[in-house]
Design an enzyme around this catalytic site. Structure first.
Site, PDB file in Angstrom:
ATOM      1  N   ASN A   1     -81.896   6.641  -4.888  1.00  0.00           N
ATOM      2  CA  ASN A   1     -80.452   6.838  -5.041  1.00  0.00           C
ATOM      3  C   ASN A   1     -79.877   7.055  -3.645  1.00  0.00           C
ATOM      4  O   ASN A   1     -80.052   8.119  -3.061  1.00  0.00           O
ATOM      5  CB  ASN A   1     -80.206   8.064  -5.946  1.00  0.00           C
ATOM      6  CG  ASN A   1     -78.748   8.460  -6.001  1.00  0.00           C
ATOM      7  OD1 ASN A   1     -77.866   7.706  -5.579  1.00  0.00           O
ATOM      8  ND2 ASN A   1     -78.485   9.655  -6.515  1.00  0.00           N
TER       9      ASN A   1
ATOM     10  N   LYS B   1     -76.816   7.264  -2.722  1.00  0.00           N
ATOM     11  CA  LYS B   1     -75.552   8.017  -2.670  1.00  0.00           C
ATOM     12  C   LYS B   1     -74.565   7.308  -1.730  1.00  0.00           C
ATOM     13  O   LYS B   1     -74.581   6.084  -1.655  1.00  0.00           O
ATOM     14  CB  LYS B   1     -75.834   9.464  -2.244  1.00  0.00           C
ATOM     15  CG  LYS B   1     -76.951  10.082  -3.105  1.00  0.00           C
ATOM     16  CD  LYS B   1     -77.086  11.556  -2.971  1.00  0.00           C
ATOM     17  CE  LYS B   1     -78.182  12.030  -3.909  1.00  0.00           C
ATOM     18  NZ  LYS B   1     -78.321  13.469  -3.934  1.00  0.00           N
TER      19      LYS B   1
ATOM     20  N   HIS C   1     -74.910  11.481 -12.969  1.00  0.00           N
ATOM     21  CA  HIS C   1     -75.547  12.260 -11.894  1.00  0.00           C
ATOM     22  C   HIS C   1     -74.798  13.582 -11.720  1.00  0.00           C
ATOM     23  O   HIS C   1     -73.578  13.641 -11.887  1.00  0.00           O
ATOM     24  CB  HIS C   1     -75.525  11.453 -10.588  1.00  0.00           C
ATOM     25  CG  HIS C   1     -76.364  12.084  -9.514  1.00  0.00           C
ATOM     26  ND1 HIS C   1     -75.890  13.122  -8.745  1.00  0.00           N
ATOM     27  CD2 HIS C   1     -77.637  11.860  -9.117  1.00  0.00           C
ATOM     28  CE1 HIS C   1     -76.857  13.494  -7.902  1.00  0.00           C
ATOM     29  NE2 HIS C   1     -77.921  12.741  -8.106  1.00  0.00           N
TER      30      HIS C   1
ATOM     31  N   GLU D   1     -73.807  15.107  -9.212  1.00  0.00           N
ATOM     32  CA  GLU D   1     -72.685  15.069  -8.257  1.00  0.00           C
ATOM     33  C   GLU D   1     -71.441  14.479  -8.921  1.00  0.00           C
ATOM     34  O   GLU D   1     -70.316  14.866  -8.601  1.00  0.00           O
ATOM     35  CB  GLU D   1     -73.097  14.279  -7.003  1.00  0.00           C
ATOM     36  CG  GLU D   1     -74.049  15.105  -6.136  1.00  0.00           C
ATOM     37  CD  GLU D   1     -75.073  14.303  -5.350  1.00  0.00           C
ATOM     38  OE1 GLU D   1     -74.878  13.096  -5.137  1.00  0.00           O
ATOM     39  OE2 GLU D   1     -76.087  14.909  -4.941  1.00  0.00           O
TER      40      GLU D   1
ATOM     41  N   GLU E   1     -82.924  16.198 -13.399  1.00  0.00           N
ATOM     42  CA  GLU E   1     -82.687  16.617 -12.020  1.00  0.00           C
ATOM     43  C   GLU E   1     -82.075  18.015 -12.009  1.00  0.00           C
ATOM     44  O   GLU E   1     -80.841  18.163 -12.112  1.00  0.00           O
ATOM     45  CB  GLU E   1     -81.726  15.641 -11.333  1.00  0.00           C
ATOM     46  CG  GLU E   1     -82.241  14.221 -11.260  1.00  0.00           C
ATOM     47  CD  GLU E   1     -81.569  13.462 -10.120  1.00  0.00           C
ATOM     48  OE1 GLU E   1     -82.300  12.969  -9.255  1.00  0.00           O
ATOM     49  OE2 GLU E   1     -80.332  13.390 -10.081  1.00  0.00           O
TER      50      GLU E   1
ATOM     51  N   GLY F   1     -81.405  17.933  -2.983  1.00  0.00           N
ATOM     52  CA  GLY F   1     -81.010  18.014  -1.582  1.00  0.00           C
ATOM     53  C   GLY F   1     -81.282  19.373  -0.944  1.00  0.00           C
ATOM     54  O   GLY F   1     -80.806  19.654   0.152  1.00  0.00           O
TER      55      GLY F   1
ATOM     56  N   SER G   1     -85.452  16.689  -4.555  1.00  0.00           N
ATOM     57  CA  SER G   1     -86.342  16.917  -3.410  1.00  0.00           C
ATOM     58  C   SER G   1     -87.735  16.313  -3.589  1.00  0.00           C
ATOM     59  O   SER G   1     -88.726  16.894  -3.169  1.00  0.00           O
ATOM     60  CB  SER G   1     -86.430  18.410  -3.071  1.00  0.00           C
ATOM     61  OG  SER G   1     -85.155  18.892  -2.670  1.00  0.00           O
TER      62      SER G   1
HETATM   63  P1  PGA Z   1     -82.781  14.492  -3.375  1.00  0.00           P
HETATM   64  O1  PGA Z   1     -81.709  13.850  -4.388  1.00  0.00           O
HETATM   65  O2  PGA Z   1     -84.054  13.710  -3.559  1.00  0.00           O
HETATM   66  O3  PGA Z   1     -82.192  14.335  -2.018  1.00  0.00           O
HETATM   67  O4  PGA Z   1     -82.958  15.920  -3.781  1.00  0.00           O
HETATM   68  C1  PGA Z   1     -82.069  13.426  -5.664  1.00  0.00           C
HETATM   69  C2  PGA Z   1     -80.862  12.912  -6.416  1.00  0.00           C
HETATM   70  O5  PGA Z   1     -79.770  13.480  -6.268  1.00  0.00           O
HETATM   71  O6  PGA Z   1     -80.956  11.930  -7.187  1.00  0.00           O
END
Ligand code: PGA
Length: 254
Positions: free
Chosen positions: A9, A11, A96, A98, A168, A174, A214
């Protein structure tokens, strides 16, 4: 047998030229990786050039979102599932955290988006996950159950059998603080039990549940060892071809 899936992903990172440079570097690193399905999710503007560049390869393209309306119609700023398919993507990430957090997406919107994606022939990576205060308050399973129930409401059994779920936990995204394989496995088994209640044994057995938050080259193998973890949705570690390839090729890390 559930085929593992590793999805990157991206982003709001990577211009078209950066995205093309990435896929050019990634292709040879995963050309022999037949053990799993490999997906990258660029921003909308890069979907078409990336999909063109990946034609004939073993890497598929996903969008990061779709409009909840099928259209065509007067919905300024939106991109329909049919347009995304037309650009060469074959899946979309939907719901997601976000999107839920910064763009006010509710379970109802997510459900509309899932149905719009399916009616245009797009596969769906449907994201769920609790926030830290919800986990600390002992409500992690209740929150995820509600997201699953709301997001998958009124899907037919054939539709549900095509869904890919990504668990998630928001506190792991992140932050460098990944869920332990045991914590993730526990929630994945719980999610599968909810899917069983809604759609029956066959769907529950075949639905793939990815872990996200992560994921890195050095923790993917332990996660993939768990019975109900069928792949990963990878943010930060998917931005460099080398590290993403090491996640894809997690079997070599063991
Ligand atoms: P990350 O993000 O691997 O940077 O934690 C995962 C995601 O948001 O899909």
């Amino acid at each position: 047998m559930r085929r593992p899936l590793i999805a990157g992903n991206w982003k709001m990172y990577k211009t078209i030229s950066e995205a093309l440079e990435f896929v050019q570097a990634l292709k040879p690193l995963v050309v022999a990786s037949t053990h799993c399905q490999i997906v990258v999710a660029p921003v909308f503007t890069a979907i078409k050039p990336v999909a063109d560049r990946l034609e004939g390869s073993n890497i598929e393209v996903a969008a990061q979102d779709v409009a909840d309306e099928s259209g065509p119609g007067a919905f300024t700023g939106e991109v329909s599932a049919r347009m995304i398919f037309d650009a060469g993507a074959r899946l979309s990430i939907i719901g997601h955290s976000e999107r839920r957090q910064y763009y006010c997406e509710t379970d109802e919107t997510v459900n509309k988006k899932i149905r719009a994606a399916f009616s245009a022939g797009l596969g769906v990576i449907f994201c769920v996950g609790e926030r830290l205060e919800e986990r600390d308050g002992g409500r992690a399973e209740a929150v995820v159950a509600e997201q699953i129930g709301g997001g998958l409401r009124n899907l037919t059994v054939p539709e549900a059998s095509r869904i890919i779920i990504a668990y998630e936990p928001v506190w792991a995204i992140g932050t460098g603080r990944t869920a332990t394989p045991e914590t993730a496995q526990q929630m994945h088994a719980f999610i599968r039990s909810r899917v069983r209640e809604m759609f029956g044994e066959t769907v529950a057995d075949s639905v793939r549940i990815l872990y996200g938050g992560s994921v890195k080259p050095d923790n993917i193998a332990a996660l993939m060892n768990e019975a109900d973890i069928d792949g990963a949705l990878v943010g930060g570690a998917s931005l460099e071809a080398d590290s993403f390839a090491r996640v894809v090729n997690y079997k070599d890390n063991r």
